[in-house]
Design a protein around this motif. Structure first.
Motif, PDB file in Angstrom:
ATOM      1  N   ILE A 140      50.957   2.081  43.761  1.00  0.00           N
ATOM      2  CA  ILE A 140      49.991   1.051  43.375  1.00  0.00           C
ATOM      3  C   ILE A 140      49.360   1.408  42.039  1.00  0.00           C
ATOM      4  O   ILE A 140      49.218   0.548  41.152  1.00  0.00           O
ATOM      5  N   PHE A 141      48.998   2.679  41.880  1.00  0.00           N
ATOM      6  CA  PHE A 141      48.360   3.098  40.631  1.00  0.00           C
ATOM      7  C   PHE A 141      49.301   2.946  39.440  1.00  0.00           C
ATOM      8  O   PHE A 141      48.894   2.451  38.381  1.00  0.00           O
ATOM      9  N   ILE A 142      50.541   3.381  39.591  1.00  0.00           N
ATOM     10  CA  ILE A 142      51.500   3.300  38.475  1.00  0.00           C
ATOM     11  C   ILE A 142      51.695   1.848  38.046  1.00  0.00           C
ATOM     12  O   ILE A 142      51.710   1.531  36.846  1.00  0.00           O
ATOM     13  N   PHE A 143      51.827   0.953  39.018  1.00  0.00           N
ATOM     14  CA  PHE A 143      51.977  -0.468  38.695  1.00  0.00           C
ATOM     15  C   PHE A 143      50.736  -0.983  37.976  1.00  0.00           C
ATOM     16  O   PHE A 143      50.832  -1.723  36.989  1.00  0.00           O
ATOM     17  N   SER A 144      49.557  -0.583  38.465  1.00  0.00           N
ATOM     18  CA  SER A 144      48.295  -1.032  37.875  1.00  0.00           C
ATOM     19  C   SER A 144      48.151  -0.546  36.428  1.00  0.00           C
ATOM     20  O   SER A 144      47.847  -1.338  35.525  1.00  0.00           O
ATOM     21  N   ALA A 145      48.358   0.743  36.213  1.00  0.00           N
ATOM     22  CA  ALA A 145      48.190   1.307  34.874  1.00  0.00           C
ATOM     23  C   ALA A 145      49.217   0.739  33.893  1.00  0.00           C
ATOM     24  O   ALA A 145      48.903   0.459  32.729  1.00  0.00           O
ATOM     25  N   THR A 146      50.449   0.545  34.370  1.00  0.00           N
ATOM     26  CA  THR A 146      51.488  -0.030  33.506  1.00  0.00           C
ATOM     27  C   THR A 146      51.132  -1.463  33.126  1.00  0.00           C
ATOM     28  O   THR A 146      51.314  -1.884  31.970  1.00  0.00           O
ATOM     29  N   ALA A 147      50.628  -2.233  34.097  1.00  0.00           N
ATOM     30  CA  ALA A 147      50.213  -3.611  33.812  1.00  0.00           C
ATOM     31  C   ALA A 147      49.099  -3.634  32.774  1.00  0.00           C
ATOM     32  O   ALA A 147      49.081  -4.499  31.877  1.00  0.00           O
ATOM     33  N   PHE A 148      48.167  -2.687  32.863  1.00  0.00           N
ATOM     34  CA  PHE A 148      47.076  -2.654  31.884  1.00  0.00           C
ATOM     35  C   PHE A 148      47.610  -2.359  30.482  1.00  0.00           C
ATOM     36  O   PHE A 148      47.175  -2.979  29.502  1.00  0.00           O
ATOM     37  N   ILE A 149      48.560  -1.433  30.383  1.00  0.00           N
ATOM     38  CA  ILE A 149      49.137  -1.085  29.078  1.00  0.00           C
ATOM     39  C   ILE A 149      49.880  -2.286  28.485  1.00  0.00           C
ATOM     40  O   ILE A 149      49.695  -2.627  27.312  1.00  0.00           O
ATOM     41  N   VAL A 150      50.715  -2.922  29.301  1.00  0.00           N
ATOM     42  CA  VAL A 150      51.465  -4.094  28.822  1.00  0.00           C
ATOM     43  C   VAL A 150      50.518  -5.216  28.415  1.00  0.00           C
ATOM     44  O   VAL A 150      50.670  -5.843  27.355  1.00  0.00           O
ATOM     45  N   GLY A 151      49.504  -5.476  29.250  1.00  0.00           N
ATOM     46  CA  GLY A 151      48.533  -6.519  28.925  1.00  0.00           C
ATOM     47  C   GLY A 151      47.780  -6.238  27.640  1.00  0.00           C
ATOM     48  O   GLY A 151      47.511  -7.163  26.849  1.00  0.00           O
TER      49      GLY A 151
END
Length: 481
Positions: A79-90
């Motif tokens: 969950i964390f990896i998906f969350s942090a990656t989404a923040f970087i892409v966004g």
């Protein structure tokens, strides 16, 4: 268990999830001081630009509603990896956006990140921290989530004035990459459901709940665009109420659920939830209102407007962990009373001093307000979690975090609608803003009074229950003898 036995790895796990949450909310509120800039650059109305905040908060709310299920279904690390990656892409999408709609898409991607990270942080605390230290760590967590709305206008104002708004996203990008690496190495909590437990999720109910949440925000946005007496507002309000009633009926009949709303049958839990909603409503709403007041009525730049709320943000952040330790030692009532009294006093003073407002008065009153939030915010959720069995704390976590974000969306749109509706009648922008802010302070005062009442009722309820329990125990002893 001694606090020193809480491992560094656990603390880094909490900080990792917390920093994604912090940066998400920081960026959200920093954009409050760039509305006019974005409106001019992308050639869209300020009312349209507002949706980069309102739509963001709505999607965060919807994500948090699903988090109780997500945290049972997937590993915390995933969950964390998906969350942090989404923040970087966004962040990258927003920083390079050439159109308003691409900027909005980037903000929606970041909303997914924040919606996952915030409940994750609190659930790591619930799972890894001993109960005697939960208040202290909830204080640290609430420091991150409540500091960012107040710090955002300062951060955004400085970058927007000295460079440009795109740097709001570029600055957090390298930090988010570091946090991703830190979280990948420190978060190792397994899937939280028990072996053999059947997991089901009410997908249709999730869509229906989303429509309810969107409906009420849209309704109050219509009030700002067309006026509080307009047909558009009242039709939208009726539709939203019907959607809410139909969702409540569906939720009562469905064998599956989005969230365990049955937790609200416990009086102490729903009273704490009302308190939590008000704290977020006031904190995020006034973080939108005060920079506008400083710019329009006090004739300050966006940078100075942001700096005026900085002392309150810093003081609130510094004392948040210690207010959590007060709860660990003295219980929830003392810090909640202190916090809610400060909250009510500050917004009432904002109302009465509105016509003689100066930069220093604004600064001082915001310090009092932030002290109130620091004493209350983390402790409310901690107190509610103590009312349920450990297996249900994930549901409490998701429910409270969902309502926090929705309260922020409602606080922003209602306070903005009051000011916007006055503009429909024309006249001086300064006069409209002063009149609108007075009405907004009055609304916040009513909300803050309700929050204080919930604390008092909760105390009396617990006292009554404790006395009844003691009487029952004594009667039991007598009957045995």
């Amino acid at each position: 268990m001694d606090e020193n036995k809480i491992s560094l790895k656990t603390r880094l796990a909490i900080v990792s999830a917390g920093m994604i949450s912090f940066m998400g909310i920081l960026v959200e509120t920093s954009l409050n001081v760039t509305m006019n800039t974005l409106s001019n650059q992308f050639n869209v109305s300020v009312g349209t630009v507002q949706w980069i905040t309102t739509a963001y908060l709505l999607l965060v709310t919807i994500m948090m509603a699903a988090m109780a299920f997500i945290m049972r279904k997937f590993k915390f690390r995933s969950i964390f990896i998906f969350s942090a990656t989404a923040f970087i892409v966004g962040s990258i999408v927003c920083a390079i956006a050439g159109t308003f709609w691409l900027l909005l898409i980037g903000r929606m991607i970041q909303a997914v990140a924040t919606g996952l990270a915030t409940p994750l942080m609190f659930q790591i605390i619930n799972v890894k921290i001993p109960s005697q230290h939960v208040g202290t760590y909830n204080g640290v967590a609430s420091m991150l989530t409540s500091l960012s709305p107040a710090l955002g206008p300062t951060y955004g104002g400085i970058l927007n004035t000295l460079i440009n708004w795109r740097w709001i996203f570029w600055v957090v990008l390298p930090l988010s990459i570091i946090v991703l690496i830190m979280g990948m190495s420190s978060i190792d909590i397994p899937v939280q459901h028990k072996d053999g437990e059947k997991l089901s999720f009410d997908g249709f109910g999730m869509v229906w709940l989303s429509l309810v949440l969107i409906g009420f925000v849209w309704t109050f946005n219509e009030a700002g665009l067309a006026g509080w007496t307009s047909a558009a507002f009242w039709i939208s309000l009726i539709i939203s109420i019907l959607l809410l009633a139909s969702y409540a009926w569906h939720n009562s009949k469905s064998a599956r659920e989005v969230l365990d709303f049955g937790l609200l049958k416990k009086k102490a839990v729903w009273l704490h939830l009302v308190n939590y909603f008000v704290l977020a409503f006031v904190n995020i709403g006034i973080s939108w209102l005060l920079p506008m007041v400083a710019e329009v009525n006090l004739h300050q730049s966006s940078m100075v407007a942001g700096l005026l709320v900085l002392p309150g943000a810093l003081i609130g952040a510094i004392i948040s962990p210690s207010t959590g330790s007060i709860m660990d030692k003295k219980g929830a009532f003392l810090p909640l009373m202190v916090g809610n009294i400060c909250l009510l006093a500050s917004v009432v003073l904002f109302f009465f001093l509105n016509n003689v407002m100066t930069s220093m008065i604004l600064l001082a009153l915001f310090v009092i307000l932030r002290i109130g939030v620091a004493f209350s915010f983390g402790n409310v959720m901690g107190a509610a979690s103590q009312q349920v069995v450990p297996e249900k704390r994930g549901d409490i976590n998701s429910l409270f975090n969902m309502m926090q974000q929705y309260a922020g969306a409602m606080g922003t749109v209602i306070l903005a609608s009051v000011v916007s509706s006055l503009e429909l009648h024309g006249g001086s922008t300064v006069a409209e803003t002063r009149q609108g802010s007075a009405i907004d302070y009055l609304i916040l005062s009513v909300f803050a009074a309700v929050a204080l009442i919930t604390v008092i009722i909760n105390k009396s309820t617990r006292t009554h229950v404790a006395k009844k329990s003691l009487t029952d125990s004594a009667s039991s002893v007598v009957s045995k003898n």
